[in-house]
Motif scaffolding. Structure first.
Motif, PDB file in Angstrom:
ATOM      1  N   GLN A 145      -4.586  -6.442 -52.215  1.00  0.00           N
ATOM      2  CA  GLN A 145      -3.386  -6.294 -51.767  1.00  0.00           C
ATOM      3  C   GLN A 145      -3.662  -6.136 -50.428  1.00  0.00           C
ATOM      4  O   GLN A 145      -2.783  -6.594 -49.306  1.00  0.00           O
ATOM      5  N   SER A 146      -4.494  -5.017 -50.059  1.00  0.00           N
ATOM      6  CA  SER A 146      -4.893  -4.928 -48.596  1.00  0.00           C
ATOM      7  C   SER A 146      -6.314  -4.296 -48.361  1.00  0.00           C
ATOM      8  O   SER A 146      -7.033  -4.176 -49.051  1.00  0.00           O
ATOM      9  N   VAL A 147      -6.867  -4.325 -46.948  1.00  0.00           N
ATOM     10  CA  VAL A 147      -8.039  -3.827 -46.644  1.00  0.00           C
ATOM     11  C   VAL A 147      -7.776  -2.986 -45.588  1.00  0.00           C
ATOM     12  O   VAL A 147      -7.215  -3.329 -44.719  1.00  0.00           O
ATOM     13  N   LEU A 148      -8.312  -1.721 -45.605  1.00  0.00           N
ATOM     14  CA  LEU A 148      -8.209  -0.857 -44.482  1.00  0.00           C
ATOM     15  C   LEU A 148      -9.726  -0.725 -43.704  1.00  0.00           C
ATOM     16  O   LEU A 148     -10.807  -0.546 -44.297  1.00  0.00           O
ATOM     17  N   VAL A 163     -18.137  -3.812 -43.287  1.00  0.00           N
ATOM     18  CA  VAL A 163     -17.637  -3.003 -42.230  1.00  0.00           C
ATOM     19  C   VAL A 163     -17.864  -1.437 -42.779  1.00  0.00           C
ATOM     20  O   VAL A 163     -17.128  -1.310 -43.568  1.00  0.00           O
ATOM     21  N   GLU A 164     -18.768  -0.685 -42.211  1.00  0.00           N
ATOM     22  CA  GLU A 164     -18.884   0.510 -42.959  1.00  0.00           C
ATOM     23  C   GLU A 164     -17.621   1.629 -42.872  1.00  0.00           C
ATOM     24  O   GLU A 164     -16.811   1.368 -41.886  1.00  0.00           O
ATOM     25  N   GLY A 165     -17.219   2.014 -43.975  1.00  0.00           N
ATOM     26  CA  GLY A 165     -16.175   2.828 -44.001  1.00  0.00           C
ATOM     27  C   GLY A 165     -14.705   2.164 -44.579  1.00  0.00           C
ATOM     28  O   GLY A 165     -13.917   2.840 -44.597  1.00  0.00           O
ATOM     29  N   SER A 166     -15.046   0.874 -44.799  1.00  0.00           N
ATOM     30  CA  SER A 166     -13.751   0.117 -45.259  1.00  0.00           C
ATOM     31  C   SER A 166     -13.514   0.426 -46.597  1.00  0.00           C
ATOM     32  O   SER A 166     -14.273   0.349 -47.449  1.00  0.00           O
ATOM     33  N   GLU A 167     -12.176   0.087 -46.926  1.00  0.00           N
ATOM     34  CA  GLU A 167     -11.637   0.317 -48.413  1.00  0.00           C
ATOM     35  C   GLU A 167     -10.680  -0.873 -48.549  1.00  0.00           C
ATOM     36  O   GLU A 167     -10.068  -1.656 -47.774  1.00  0.00           O
ATOM     37  N   TYR A 212      -7.128   3.779 -39.510  1.00  0.00           N
ATOM     38  CA  TYR A 212      -7.432   2.679 -40.025  1.00  0.00           C
ATOM     39  C   TYR A 212      -6.550   1.486 -39.434  1.00  0.00           C
ATOM     40  O   TYR A 212      -5.362   1.686 -39.150  1.00  0.00           O
ATOM     41  N   TYR A 213      -7.125   0.198 -39.441  1.00  0.00           N
ATOM     42  CA  TYR A 213      -6.095  -0.719 -39.455  1.00  0.00           C
ATOM     43  C   TYR A 213      -5.968  -1.355 -41.028  1.00  0.00           C
ATOM     44  O   TYR A 213      -6.967  -1.423 -41.661  1.00  0.00           O
ATOM     45  N   HIS A 214      -4.566  -1.275 -41.058  1.00  0.00           N
ATOM     46  CA  HIS A 214      -4.206  -1.655 -42.575  1.00  0.00           C
ATOM     47  C   HIS A 214      -4.008  -3.175 -42.507  1.00  0.00           C
ATOM     48  O   HIS A 214      -2.827  -3.548 -42.133  1.00  0.00           O
ATOM     49  N   ALA A 236     -11.635  -8.035 -42.204  1.00  0.00           N
ATOM     50  CA  ALA A 236     -10.861  -7.754 -43.623  1.00  0.00           C
ATOM     51  C   ALA A 236     -10.871  -9.108 -44.255  1.00  0.00           C
ATOM     52  O   ALA A 236     -11.315  -9.189 -45.378  1.00  0.00           O
ATOM     53  N   GLN A 237     -10.881 -10.290 -43.672  1.00  0.00           N
ATOM     54  CA  GLN A 237     -10.941 -11.704 -44.177  1.00  0.00           C
ATOM     55  C   GLN A 237     -12.380 -11.667 -44.713  1.00  0.00           C
ATOM     56  O   GLN A 237     -12.664 -12.273 -45.969  1.00  0.00           O
ATOM     57  N   LYS A 238     -13.401 -11.390 -43.967  1.00  0.00           N
ATOM     58  CA  LYS A 238     -14.751 -11.760 -44.470  1.00  0.00           C
ATOM     59  C   LYS A 238     -14.919 -10.862 -45.732  1.00  0.00           C
ATOM     60  O   LYS A 238     -15.668 -11.286 -46.801  1.00  0.00           O
ATOM     61  N   ILE A 239     -14.475  -9.442 -45.791  1.00  0.00           N
ATOM     62  CA  ILE A 239     -14.569  -8.793 -47.027  1.00  0.00           C
ATOM     63  C   ILE A 239     -13.698  -9.379 -48.137  1.00  0.00           C
ATOM     64  O   ILE A 239     -14.528  -9.256 -49.228  1.00  0.00           O
ATOM     65  N   VAL A 240     -12.571  -9.925 -47.842  1.00  0.00           N
ATOM     66  CA  VAL A 240     -11.857 -10.489 -49.077  1.00  0.00           C
ATOM     67  C   VAL A 240     -12.653 -11.768 -49.694  1.00  0.00           C
ATOM     68  O   VAL A 240     -12.896 -11.774 -51.019  1.00  0.00           O
ATOM     69  N   GLU A 241     -13.280 -12.441 -48.795  1.00  0.00           N
ATOM     70  CA  GLU A 241     -13.912 -13.636 -48.900  1.00  0.00           C
ATOM     71  C   GLU A 241     -15.704 -13.137 -49.788  1.00  0.00           C
ATOM     72  O   GLU A 241     -15.709 -13.759 -50.797  1.00  0.00           O
ATOM     73  N   LYS A 242     -15.751 -12.032 -49.437  1.00  0.00           N
ATOM     74  CA  LYS A 242     -17.067 -11.670 -50.298  1.00  0.00           C
ATOM     75  C   LYS A 242     -16.719 -11.228 -51.647  1.00  0.00           C
ATOM     76  O   LYS A 242     -17.522 -11.416 -52.558  1.00  0.00           O
ATOM     77  N   ILE A 243     -15.500 -10.538 -51.758  1.00  0.00           N
ATOM     78  CA  ILE A 243     -15.311  -9.917 -53.014  1.00  0.00           C
ATOM     79  C   ILE A 243     -15.021 -11.197 -53.825  1.00  0.00           C
ATOM     80  O   ILE A 243     -15.360 -11.073 -55.128  1.00  0.00           O
ATOM     81  N   GLU A 244     -14.190 -12.101 -53.484  1.00  0.00           N
ATOM     82  CA  GLU A 244     -13.672 -13.219 -54.134  1.00  0.00           C
ATOM     83  C   GLU A 244     -14.502 -14.388 -54.585  1.00  0.00           C
ATOM     84  O   GLU A 244     -14.256 -15.132 -55.327  1.00  0.00           O
TER      85      GLU A 244
END
Length: 93
Positions: free
Chosen positions: A65-68, A44-48, A16-18, A84-92
């Motif tokens: 805190q972070s996205v993998l 992104v499939e498989g992201s955490e 992963y990219y952390h 990762a930024q898109k994931i955070v924006e989607k969640i928040e």
């Protein structure tokens, strides 16, 4: 949750990219919640997503805190940071 943070750092691991958004030392506890898996995987499939509970402040909010991001799903650190930024924006949102 607080306003959407920007990525602070990207580290490449074996799988992963952390992508770190907040310093892990700010938190008492860090977890990888199941509820965030669908949102992260839809970008992104498989992201955490790892969330943390703050040491101080007294509220019960958990913050990202972070996205993998799986190395095999993106083309380098820059794309990992963007996704990762898109994931955070989607969640928040």
């Amino acid at each position: 949750m607080a306003e959407t943070p920007s990525p602070e750092e990207v580290e490449r691991g074996d799988d992963y990219y952390h992508v770190r958004f907040r310093d892990p030392d700010e938190f008492d506890t860090i977890r990888t919640p199941d509820w965030a898996e669908n949102a992260a995987g839809s970008v992104v499939e498989g992201s955490e997503v790892r969330t943390g509970h703050e040491k101080e402040g007294g509220d019960d909010d958990w913050e990202i805190q972070s996205v993998l991001v799986p190395i095999d799903e993106v083309d380098g650190e820059d794309e990992a940071r963007e996704q990762a930024q898109k994931i955070v924006e989607k969640i928040e949102s």
